[in-house]
Design a protein around this motif. Structure first.
Motif, PDB file in Angstrom:
ATOM      1  N   ASN A 288       0.913  -1.435  -0.118  1.00  0.00           N
ATOM      2  CA  ASN A 288       0.006   0.123  -0.106  1.00  0.00           C
ATOM      3  C   ASN A 288       0.918   1.183  -0.170  1.00  0.00           C
TER       4      ASN A 288
ATOM      5  N   ASN B  29      -0.412   5.073  -0.820  1.00  0.00           N
ATOM      6  CA  ASN B  29      -1.264   5.430  -0.061  1.00  0.00           C
ATOM      7  C   ASN B  29      -0.402   6.032   1.324  1.00  0.00           C
ATOM      8  N   TYR B  30       0.581   5.868   1.432  1.00  0.00           N
ATOM      9  CA  TYR B  30       1.569   6.256   2.338  1.00  0.00           C
ATOM     10  C   TYR B  30       2.653   7.243   1.867  1.00  0.00           C
TER      11      TYR B  30
ATOM     12  N   HIS C  83       2.570  10.049   5.458  1.00  0.00           N
ATOM     13  CA  HIS C  83       1.172  10.438   5.417  1.00  0.00           C
ATOM     14  C   HIS C  83       0.203   9.612   4.950  1.00  0.00           C
TER      15      HIS C  83
ATOM     16  N   LYS D 209      -7.026   6.412   9.749  1.00  0.00           N
ATOM     17  CA  LYS D 209      -7.858   7.823   9.038  1.00  0.00           C
ATOM     18  C   LYS D 209      -7.122   8.353   8.089  1.00  0.00           C
ATOM     19  N   GLY D 210      -7.490   8.541   6.811  1.00  0.00           N
ATOM     20  CA  GLY D 210      -7.024   9.409   5.950  1.00  0.00           C
ATOM     21  C   GLY D 210      -6.786  10.883   6.637  1.00  0.00           C
ATOM     22  N   GLY D 211      -5.614  11.501   6.248  1.00  0.00           N
ATOM     23  CA  GLY D 211      -5.025  12.858   6.517  1.00  0.00           C
ATOM     24  C   GLY D 211      -4.327  12.619   8.009  1.00  0.00           C
TER      25      GLY D 211
ATOM     26  N   GLU E  36      -3.008   9.054   2.918  1.00  0.00           N
ATOM     27  CA  GLU E  36      -3.778   9.630   1.922  1.00  0.00           C
ATOM     28  C   GLU E  36      -5.095   9.711   2.187  1.00  0.00           C
ATOM     29  N   LYS E  37      -5.867   8.577   2.390  1.00  0.00           N
ATOM     30  CA  LYS E  37      -7.091   8.388   2.596  1.00  0.00           C
ATOM     31  C   LYS E  37      -7.132   7.065   3.442  1.00  0.00           C
ATOM     32  N   ASP E  38      -8.558   6.777   3.990  1.00  0.00           N
ATOM     33  CA  ASP E  38      -8.668   5.839   5.311  1.00  0.00           C
ATOM     34  C   ASP E  38      -8.142   4.358   4.633  1.00  0.00           C
ATOM     35  N   ALA E  39      -7.554   3.766   5.488  1.00  0.00           N
ATOM     36  CA  ALA E  39      -6.828   2.427   5.154  1.00  0.00           C
ATOM     37  C   ALA E  39      -6.998   1.548   6.331  1.00  0.00           C
TER      38      ALA E  39
END
Length: 460
Positions: free
Chosen positions: A65, A68-69, A332, A345-347, A334-337
């Motif tokens: 993933n 997303n990170y 970081h 949580k994303g963010g 990026e979106k819920d994962a």
């Protein structure tokens, strides 16, 4: 069913920022994993932070993933002021393009061409040490290791293009730039860095000094027919896989600056920790001496000797286990994962710590004990691959890992041929944990000539 990570409440408004900003941040991170498990949630001001401390989960976020990170953290934004958009700081398609172009320059087959540059720089340092040995003076090892690793990376990048004045200018600008960047990362309040303060003006001045030298050398190299086998030339010859276009001057500058950062202080710090440990581990030091004498005798190593010095390499790898070059790394979300059984949580941001992973009792027997045999082939095969990540992991693993390992082994071998390094009786050894893992008070040592070295000199 997914698990919501738990963690310390922290203080109103500021959360746990005082804990993470303290000199004892690693002890605090270890304590909260002991209390809450391998995924811990806490707040920094209004931001949710997750601490990830299990190799399975770290592997997941760095590989499966990884998109997303990302590196959209405050710390990386601060580093990007120095490095620009490079293979270390860029993301997404921009990162993939740069990585594909730059990666071939760091293949093992290319690094062997730089072995002579490494050994020449190390030989210069050891020759200077001879007078200190005669006079019985104390050597500040942190300064010596920083000097030699900077010289190696500068020469590997720019070959003979630099004058002594250039090297002096780089060293003079680079040390305070690194120290200031460390401070900025530890106190990441960005608006303070934009104020017209003298420290901020000096910071930009250090960057400009380095930029002027790097851009000048790029311009000179492109205008000459002389094409030495250094890293700059490899980068100039690199092309974008999709377009066939070469790197721009700015991209060349960004990669050069990244090599300064990644290939200098981190290796110097690790070497300081290694000599500190060996001064109290006579049995291990004797094994290193035996290997070096058997393989090299009194001659200077060449690239082909690197695989024949396995115990030196194991000792260096074990040093990086206890004192990883970069102790804490952020990403970081990026979106819920979902990460394992945990919902993130994303963010938010995640942290993972090579320092903690390298001492995780579920993956390391007696983790505080220094034992190079942990890196015997059989032991490595049995261990989780993400329990040991001194160079990161996944597609973004450090490009310069082969360079750093060869350089370190040559420093160990050539120093061992001639000297024993013993901690000064008044040495105070403590770790300063910032962007890197540094000896807080330096490492003062007393040099002692080895008997084997004397015999080798007599037989020449």
């Amino acid at each position: 069913m997914y698990i919501k990570p738990q963690g310390p409440k922290g203080y109103p408004l500021i959360g746990s920022i005082s804990k993470l900003a303290s000199p004892n941040r690693l002890e605090w991170l270890q304590s909260i994993t002991n209390t809450y498990g391998d995924v811990v949630a806490f707040n920094l001001l209004k931001k949710k932070i997750y601490l990830i401390n299990h190799p399975d989960l770290v592997k997941d976020l760095l590989t499966r993933n990884s998109d997303n990170y990302t590196k959209k953290t405050v710390g990386f934004k601060i580093i990007k002021v120095v490095l620009g958009e490079s293979t270390f700081t860029s993301m997404g398609d921009e990162w993939r393009r740069k990585r594909l172009a730059v990666q071939p320059s760091f293949h093992k087959s290319k690094i062997v061409n730089l072995a002579a540059i490494m050994t020449d720089c190390i030989e210069e340092m050891l020759t200077e040490w001879e007078t200190l040995c005669d006079d019985g003076q104390t050597l500040q090892l942190t300064d010596a290791m920083m000097h030699v690793t900077l010289k190696v990376v500068v020469k590997a990048l720019f070959s003979s293009a630099l004058s002594d004045a250039d090297i002096h200018a780089i060293a003079t600008a680079f040390t305070p730039l690194l120290e200031a960047t460390n401070r900025r990362v530890l106190l990441p309040i960005q608006f303070l860095h934009k104020l017209p303060l003298s420290n901020n003006k000096k910071y930009q001045g250090y960057i400009k000094t380095l930029d002027d030298i790097i851009y000048r050398i790029i311009k000179e190299r492109k205008a000459t027919d002389d094409k030495p086998l250094d890293l700059l030339q490899m980068l100039i010859d690199a092309t974008d896989e999709a377009t066939g276009l070469p790197l721009t001057d700015q991209e060349l500058r960004n990669e050069a600056m990244t090599m300064f950062i990644a290939g200098h202080e981190t290796t110097a710090n690790a070497m300081c920790w290694l000599w500190t440990i060996l001064s109290t581990q006579s049995e291990i030091r004797t094994k290193i001496e035996h290997e070096v004498d058997e393989v090299l005798g009194g001659r200077t190593p060449v690239a082909a000797d690197f695989p024949n010095l396995p115990y030196c390499l194991k000792a260096f790898k074990e040093t990086m286990r206890l004192y990883p070059p970069v102790p804490i790394l952020p990403r970081h979300v990026e979106k819920d994962a979902t990460l394992g059984q945990y919902h993130l949580k994303g963010g938010s941001d995640v942290l993972f710590s090579p320092y903690l992973l390298h001492r995780h009792p579920d993956f390391w027997d007696q983790p505080e004990v220094f034992d190079p045999h942990r890196f015997d082939e059989a032991a490595q095969r049995q261990r989780h691959t993400y329990a040991y990540i001194p160079f990161g992991g996944g597609p973004r693993i450090c490009l310069g890992n082969n360079f750093a390992l060869m350089e370190a082994v040559f420093i160990i071998a050539m120093t061992t041929q001639r000297f024993q390094l013993n901690l000064h009786a008044n040495a105070k050894i403590d770790a300063l944990i910032g962007l890197t893992t540094r000896p807080k008070y330096g490492v003062p040592v007393v040099l002692k000539r080895r008997q084997a070295a004397k015999k080798n000199l007599l037989t020449k």
